[in-house]
Scaffold this active site. Structure first.
Site, PDB file in Angstrom:
ATOM      1  N   SER A  20      10.686 -28.763  53.240  1.00 46.59           N
ATOM      2  CA  SER A  20      10.172 -27.864  54.278  1.00 46.59           C
ATOM      3  C   SER A  20      10.977 -27.957  55.580  1.00 46.59           C
ATOM      4  O   SER A  20      11.136 -26.965  56.290  1.00 46.59           O
ATOM      5  CB  SER A  20       8.710 -28.215  54.576  1.00 46.59           C
ATOM      6  OG  SER A  20       7.963 -28.172  53.391  1.00 46.59           O
ATOM      7  N   HIS A  80     -12.168 -18.136  28.806  1.00 44.99           N
ATOM      8  CA  HIS A  80     -11.657 -18.250  27.435  1.00 44.99           C
ATOM      9  C   HIS A  80     -12.178 -19.509  26.731  1.00 44.99           C
ATOM     10  O   HIS A  80     -11.817 -19.756  25.578  1.00 44.99           O
ATOM     11  CB  HIS A  80     -10.128 -18.317  27.422  1.00 44.99           C
ATOM     12  CG  HIS A  80      -9.442 -17.008  27.688  1.00 44.99           C
ATOM     13  ND1 HIS A  80      -9.486 -16.365  28.891  1.00 44.99           N
ATOM     14  CD2 HIS A  80      -8.683 -16.223  26.873  1.00 44.99           C
ATOM     15  CE1 HIS A  80      -8.775 -15.253  28.832  1.00 44.99           C
ATOM     16  NE2 HIS A  80      -8.294 -15.126  27.620  1.00 44.99           N
ATOM     17  N   GLY A  81     -12.955 -20.341  27.459  1.00 47.38           N
ATOM     18  CA  GLY A  81     -13.437 -21.578  26.846  1.00 47.38           C
ATOM     19  C   GLY A  81     -12.264 -22.417  26.372  1.00 47.38           C
ATOM     20  O   GLY A  81     -11.178 -22.407  26.969  1.00 47.38           O
ATOM     21  N   GLY A  82     -12.461 -23.111  25.255  1.00 45.52           N
ATOM     22  CA  GLY A  82     -11.415 -23.999  24.727  1.00 45.52           C
ATOM     23  C   GLY A  82     -10.156 -23.242  24.344  1.00 45.52           C
ATOM     24  O   GLY A  82      -9.044 -23.766  24.466  1.00 45.52           O
ATOM     25  N   THR A 108      16.868 -25.975  49.249  1.00 46.39           N
ATOM     26  CA  THR A 108      16.161 -27.260  49.171  1.00 46.39           C
ATOM     27  C   THR A 108      17.109 -28.376  48.714  1.00 46.39           C
ATOM     28  O   THR A 108      18.011 -28.144  47.901  1.00 46.39           O
ATOM     29  CB  THR A 108      15.003 -27.129  48.166  1.00 46.39           C
ATOM     30  OG1 THR A 108      14.230 -25.985  48.529  1.00 46.39           O
ATOM     31  CG2 THR A 108      14.112 -28.353  48.151  1.00 46.39           C
ATOM     32  N   GLU A 109      16.880 -29.566  49.236  1.00 47.58           N
ATOM     33  CA  GLU A 109      17.659 -30.734  48.818  1.00 47.58           C
ATOM     34  C   GLU A 109      16.702 -31.824  48.341  1.00 47.58           C
ATOM     35  O   GLU A 109      15.499 -31.761  48.637  1.00 47.58           O
ATOM     36  CB  GLU A 109      18.502 -31.246  49.996  1.00 47.58           C
ATOM     37  CG  GLU A 109      19.499 -30.181  50.449  1.00 47.58           C
ATOM     38  CD  GLU A 109      20.403 -30.627  51.581  1.00 47.58           C
ATOM     39  OE1 GLU A 109      20.186 -31.739  52.129  1.00 47.58           O
ATOM     40  OE2 GLU A 109      21.322 -29.860  51.917  1.00 47.58           O
ATOM     41  N   PRO A 110      17.226 -32.825  47.629  1.00 46.13           N
ATOM     42  CA  PRO A 110      16.309 -33.866  47.143  1.00 46.13           C
ATOM     43  C   PRO A 110      15.478 -34.498  48.269  1.00 46.13           C
ATOM     44  O   PRO A 110      14.297 -34.758  48.089  1.00 46.13           O
ATOM     45  CB  PRO A 110      17.255 -34.890  46.498  1.00 46.13           C
ATOM     46  CG  PRO A 110      18.447 -34.082  46.085  1.00 46.13           C
ATOM     47  CD  PRO A 110      18.595 -33.003  47.116  1.00 46.13           C
ATOM     48  N   GLU A 112       9.146 -20.902  48.595  1.00 45.53           N
ATOM     49  CA  GLU A 112       9.294 -19.969  49.725  1.00 45.53           C
ATOM     50  C   GLU A 112       8.342 -20.291  50.875  1.00 45.53           C
ATOM     51  O   GLU A 112       7.734 -19.401  51.465  1.00 45.53           O
ATOM     52  CB  GLU A 112       9.099 -18.529  49.267  1.00 45.53           C
ATOM     53  CG  GLU A 112      10.331 -18.009  48.574  1.00 45.53           C
ATOM     54  CD  GLU A 112      10.086 -16.723  47.849  1.00 45.53           C
ATOM     55  OE1 GLU A 112       8.948 -16.236  47.830  1.00 45.53           O
ATOM     56  OE2 GLU A 112      11.055 -16.206  47.305  1.00 45.53           O
ATOM     57  N   ARG A 160       9.312 -13.468  50.397  1.00 48.59           N
ATOM     58  CA  ARG A 160       7.859 -13.701  50.466  1.00 48.59           C
ATOM     59  C   ARG A 160       7.087 -12.430  50.138  1.00 48.59           C
ATOM     60  O   ARG A 160       6.026 -12.483  49.526  1.00 48.59           O
ATOM     61  CB  ARG A 160       7.469 -14.194  51.851  1.00 48.59           C
ATOM     62  CG  ARG A 160       7.818 -15.629  52.056  1.00 48.59           C
ATOM     63  CD  ARG A 160       7.309 -16.125  53.389  1.00 48.59           C
ATOM     64  NE  ARG A 160       7.902 -17.418  53.642  1.00 48.59           N
ATOM     65  CZ  ARG A 160       8.565 -17.748  54.745  1.00 48.59           C
ATOM     66  NH1 ARG A 160       8.691 -16.876  55.730  1.00 48.59           N
ATOM     67  NH2 ARG A 160       9.083 -18.944  54.882  1.00 48.59           N
TER      68      ARG A 160
HETATM   69  C1  LIG Z   1       9.690 -24.405  40.276  1.00 47.19           C
HETATM   70  C2  LIG Z   1      10.336 -24.421  41.620  1.00 47.19           C
HETATM   71  C3  LIG Z   1      11.392 -23.564  41.875  1.00 47.19           C
HETATM   72  C4  LIG Z   1      12.042 -23.599  43.105  1.00 47.19           C
HETATM   73  N1  LIG Z   1      13.138 -22.795  43.306  1.00 47.19           N
HETATM   74  C5  LIG Z   1      13.888 -22.977  44.424  1.00 47.19           C
HETATM   75  C6  LIG Z   1      15.142 -22.304  44.571  1.00 47.19           C
HETATM   76  O1  LIG Z   1      15.534 -21.496  43.723  1.00 47.19           O
HETATM   77  N2  LIG Z   1      15.910 -22.593  45.651  1.00 47.19           N
HETATM   78  C7  LIG Z   1      15.497 -23.482  46.615  1.00 47.19           C
HETATM   79  O2  LIG Z   1      16.240 -23.692  47.582  1.00 47.19           O
HETATM   80  N3  LIG Z   1      14.307 -24.126  46.511  1.00 47.19           N
HETATM   81  C8  LIG Z   1      13.507 -23.899  45.448  1.00 47.19           C
HETATM   82  N4  LIG Z   1      12.309 -24.571  45.308  1.00 47.19           N
HETATM   83  C9  LIG Z   1      11.940 -25.561  46.312  1.00 47.19           C
HETATM   84  C10 LIG Z   1      10.761 -25.175  47.162  1.00 47.19           C
HETATM   85  O3  LIG Z   1      11.115 -24.145  48.042  1.00 47.19           O
HETATM   86  C11 LIG Z   1      10.284 -26.449  47.858  1.00 47.19           C
HETATM   87  O4  LIG Z   1       9.657 -27.237  46.861  1.00 47.19           O
HETATM   88  C12 LIG Z   1       9.355 -26.193  49.006  1.00 47.19           C
HETATM   89  O5  LIG Z   1      10.046 -25.572  50.049  1.00 47.19           O
HETATM   90  C13 LIG Z   1       8.708 -27.459  49.533  1.00 47.19           C
HETATM   91  O6  LIG Z   1       9.641 -28.461  49.749  1.00 47.19           O
HETATM   92  P1  LIG Z   1       9.416 -29.916  49.111  1.00 47.19           P
HETATM   93  O7  LIG Z   1       9.120 -29.721  47.671  1.00 47.19           O
HETATM   94  O8  LIG Z   1      10.554 -30.779  49.469  1.00 47.19           O
HETATM   95  O9  LIG Z   1       8.094 -30.431  49.784  1.00 47.19           O
HETATM   96  P2  LIG Z   1       7.949 -31.179  51.199  1.00 47.19           P
HETATM   97  O10 LIG Z   1       8.601 -30.414  52.277  1.00 47.19           O
HETATM   98  O11 LIG Z   1       8.333 -32.602  51.038  1.00 47.19           O
HETATM   99  O12 LIG Z   1       6.403 -31.069  51.403  1.00 47.19           O
HETATM  100  C14 LIG Z   1       5.469 -31.824  50.633  1.00 47.19           C
HETATM  101  C15 LIG Z   1       4.093 -31.639  51.253  1.00 47.19           C
HETATM  102  O13 LIG Z   1       4.131 -32.269  52.518  1.00 47.19           O
HETATM  103  C16 LIG Z   1       3.369 -31.562  53.442  1.00 47.19           C
HETATM  104  N5  LIG Z   1       4.122 -31.360  54.689  1.00 47.19           N
HETATM  105  C17 LIG Z   1       5.457 -31.321  54.880  1.00 47.19           C
HETATM  106  N6  LIG Z   1       5.744 -31.144  56.171  1.00 47.19           N
HETATM  107  C18 LIG Z   1       4.577 -31.049  56.819  1.00 47.19           C
HETATM  108  C19 LIG Z   1       4.201 -30.853  58.180  1.00 47.19           C
HETATM  109  N7  LIG Z   1       5.097 -30.693  59.164  1.00 47.19           N
HETATM  110  N8  LIG Z   1       2.887 -30.777  58.460  1.00 47.19           N
HETATM  111  C20 LIG Z   1       1.943 -30.932  57.521  1.00 47.19           C
HETATM  112  N9  LIG Z   1       2.235 -31.128  56.234  1.00 47.19           N
HETATM  113  C21 LIG Z   1       3.531 -31.185  55.869  1.00 47.19           C
HETATM  114  C22 LIG Z   1       3.017 -30.254  52.832  1.00 47.19           C
HETATM  115  O14 LIG Z   1       1.632 -30.284  52.586  1.00 47.19           O
HETATM  116  C23 LIG Z   1       3.720 -30.201  51.524  1.00 47.19           C
HETATM  117  O15 LIG Z   1       2.834 -29.671  50.610  1.00 47.19           O
HETATM  118  C24 LIG Z   1      11.602 -24.502  44.110  1.00 47.19           C
HETATM  119  C25 LIG Z   1      10.513 -25.336  43.861  1.00 47.19           C
HETATM  120  C26 LIG Z   1       9.884 -25.306  42.643  1.00 47.19           C
HETATM  121  C27 LIG Z   1       8.738 -26.252  42.392  1.00 47.19           C
END
Ligand SMILES: Cc1cc2nc3c(=O)[nH]c(=O)nc-3n(C[C@H](O)[C@H](O)[C@H](O)COP(=O)(O)OP(=O)(O)OC[C@H]3O[C@@H](n4cnc5c(N)ncnc54)[C@H](O)[C@@H]3O)c2cc1C
Length: 550
Positions: free
Chosen positions: A280, A504-506, A274-276, A529, A412
């Site tokens: 997905s 567990h309530g509160g 994942t990148e900033p 994932e 998965r």
């Molecule tokens: C605690 C935590 C640990 C993680 N650990 C790792 C790790 O170790 N390594 C790693 O690489 N990643 C990691 N991740 C990243 C994780 O895999 C991503 O957050 C995830 O894949 C979703 O990407 P995103 O957060 O950029 O959401 P986005 O891709 O931006 O999606 C946001 C929302 O947009 C919607 N969306 C996006 N595209 C579509 C589409 N085509 N159609 C309909 N709806 C869409 C979806 O509803 C989604 O819920 C971690 C994330 C968390 C929160």
């Protein structure tokens, strides 16, 4: 026959067979409408519904088949039989209601009549009959919710025993403190974890693993996750993903170099996909690698950023998916997996410099749960990685996307088990609580509504578990079972942990109680994932529709 007098397994079998025929017809119809899945994006809402309902029906089939096997070959398990009927009736009812609400979209007017016969309607009512659900809840409350279901496999049963002991004695005493103080899992626990062979569960013996097979591996994951999702149940997910990529596409030298170290825990792994700005849509990753040579050594310079890379501070290597073909048109065909070496760092911030002039800088993202490994955003600045760390070397160039996705498929499966573990922990915690908490003069576990709620939870946890076990028995990285297990079990973990918290309530809202941890831990499960909608549309939906069209 009245609603409560039916034979549970026979009735569940009739229901699930009818539901399967109806959902199959719905899939065929959706395949026509979407041109075999090519036009999913024009029908997202409908495809999501179909994928989810198909998953529920699949889980019901696995649970019914389990109850049948127990009846045929072993000792009858009334608890499993009742859970099978309750869950199957729930899935059938959900299917029928969804079709009713979107009649034209489903377009299965003929097929759905099967669910409208007087016999099937009585069967659904029988499964959802409150007396039946309460009775299931009552029995499980009496046994404090403990899961001793038959695993139908001796190695898996021994593994459950060993992992349960370890989870109770080594993990549980630390889990709350790690969560509440947002600590990193201690090295001492990692060493004990490694000594048990937990890191090598799916690595073949010839490469130093235990090669125990997928079913024992998911059982082990389930038990460890019940004690702590992040400080135990998820420790081996990362090496598992890299091990799969190596086994599928690594050179023999790379397998001999890395697999034994992953199996022993000598090398701890993080995943950097994942990148900033790219989640997905990970075929369009931006971080890139360019060929470089340092002191006559062939390699690559990596630049860009990664996000949410869990455990990447403490890890010895990061399995990073980056762009090796600069042409954006190449998308997923231009990515490669690198095993990026680094030193272990222990804080929420870390910085790594190289003699070759590169640097990595990690900053953790605070999270409400899933604490124990820390998840970091990483800035990658001209970081040098030798060519021999490109998975597959020359043959692996631009093939990383498929290798990484294969690794995620195994991940998965494990996440189905992680979620089943969190759901099971929540169920047990709720049972213990309702047995000892008294209101209005008696334990709250003796009230009808509590019994009913616990009965519902039991049926859902059983379905998630059997779907995950079935996916493990027939694991195929391109199969639909592992994504279905992940989808369903993660939702079950979220709903069961929240229902358990409410019981567990509160006191369930107090951070001092582990149930509050289970709730926030569960919330992350449908996100990573493959965030839930992507899993439904682009993995399960796509596969279902393509198969129906072929
Ligand atoms: C605690 C935590 C640990 C993680 N650990 C790792 C790790 O170790 N390594 C790693 O690489 N990643 C990691 N991740 C990243 C994780 O895999 C991503 O957050 C995830 O894949 C979703 O990407 P995103 O957060 O950029 O959401 P986005 O891709 O931006 O999606 C946001 C929302 O947009 C919607 N969306 C996006 N595209 C579509 C589409 N085509 N159609 C309909 N709806 C869409 C979806 O509803 C989604 O819920 C971690 C994330 C968390 C929160």
């Amino acid at each position: 026959m009245t609603a409560t007098e039916v034979d549970a397994v026979t009735t569940a079998r009739e229901l699930v067979d009818a539901s399967k025929r109806v959902i199959d017809a719905a899939v065929v119809r959706a395949a026509i409408v979407t041109d075999g899945g090519a036009a999913i994006d024009d029908h997202q809402v409908h495809v999501e519904r179909v994928a989810y309902l198909a998953t529920q029906v699949r889980a019901a089939r696995e649970l019914v088949a389990y109850a049948e096997r127990l009846r045929e070959f072993r000792t009858r398990d009334e608890h499993a039989e009742t859970a099978a009927l309750v869950y199957t009736a729930e899935a059938t009812h959900a299917l029928r209601s969804a079709i009713e609400a979107a009649w034209d979209d489903f377009g299965v007017d003929e097929a759905v009549r099967e669910l409208e016969t007087p016999e099937l309607r009585v069967a659904v009512r029988s499964g959802l009959d409150e007396a039946r659900v309460r009775e299931l809840g009552r029995r499980v409350i009496a046994s404090n919710g403990v899961n001793n279901g038959d695993l139908e496999d001796e190695i898996a049963a021994l593994t459950r025993e060993a992992a349960r002991d370890f989870a109770r004695n080594e993990v549980a005493p630390l889990a709350q403190q790690i969560h509440r103080e947002d600590l990193l899992v201690p090295d001492d626990l990692i060493e004990k974890f490694a000594a048990q062979g937990f890191f090598g569960a799916s690595i073949p013996e010839e490469y130093g693993g235990t090669g125990m097979g997928y079913l024992p591996m998911v059982v082990m994951t389930e038990e460890l996750s019940a004690a702590s999702l992040a400080a135990a149940g998820s420790l081996h997910t990362r090496p598992e993903i890299l091990a799969h990529a190596l086994q599928a596409g690594g050179t023999e030298a790379q397998k001999r170099e890395w697999l034994p170290k992953l199996a022993s825990g000598e090398v701890l792994v993080a995943i950097g996909v994942t990148e900033p700005d790219v989640g997905s849509d990970n075929a369009n990753l931006q971080a890139r690698a360019t060929p470089a040579e340092v002191d006559g050594r062939r390699g690559w310079r990596l630049n860009g950023a990664k996000a949410w890379s869990t455990f990447s501070g403490r890890a010895d290597v990061i399995a990073m998916l980056v762009r090796t073909n600069p042409d954006p048109e190449a998308a997923g065909r231009g990515l490669s997996v690198f095993i990026v070496p680094k030193d272990p760092h222990y804080g929420h911030e870390w910085h790594q410099t190289q003699p070759e002039g590169g640097a990595l800088t990690g900053t953790s993202n605070p999270t409400p749960g899933y604490r124990g490994m820390h998840s970091y955003t990483i800035a990658i600045d001209n970081y040098f990685v030798p060519h021999e760390n490109l998975v597959g070397e020359d043959d692996g160039l631009d093939r990383g996307f498929a290798l990484q996705m294969g690794g995620f498929a195994a991940g998965r499966l494990q996440t189905g088990a992680r979620a089943s573990g969190v759901a099971q922990a929540s169920l047990e915690k709720a049972c213990q609580y309702v047995n000892q908490r008294e209101q209005f003069g008696k334990p709250i576990g003796q009230y009808q509504l509590t019994e009913y709620r616990i009965g519902e939870m039991v049926a859902r946890v059983a379905a998630a578990r059997q779907l995950t076990y079935a996916a493990a028995r027939h694991f195929d990285s391109r199969g639909i079972e592992a994504p279905m297990a992940k989808l369903l079990a993660c939702d079950v973990a979220v709903s069961v942990s929240q229902a358990a918290q409410q019981l567990h309530g509160g006191w369930g809202y107090s951070e001092e109680d582990p149930i509050a941890r289970y709730v926030v831990d569960a919330l992350v499960l449908p996100i990573f994932e493959g965030v839930k909608p992507i899993l439904e549309l682009k993995v399960i939906g796509r596969q279902l529709l393509a198969a129906a069209a072929s």
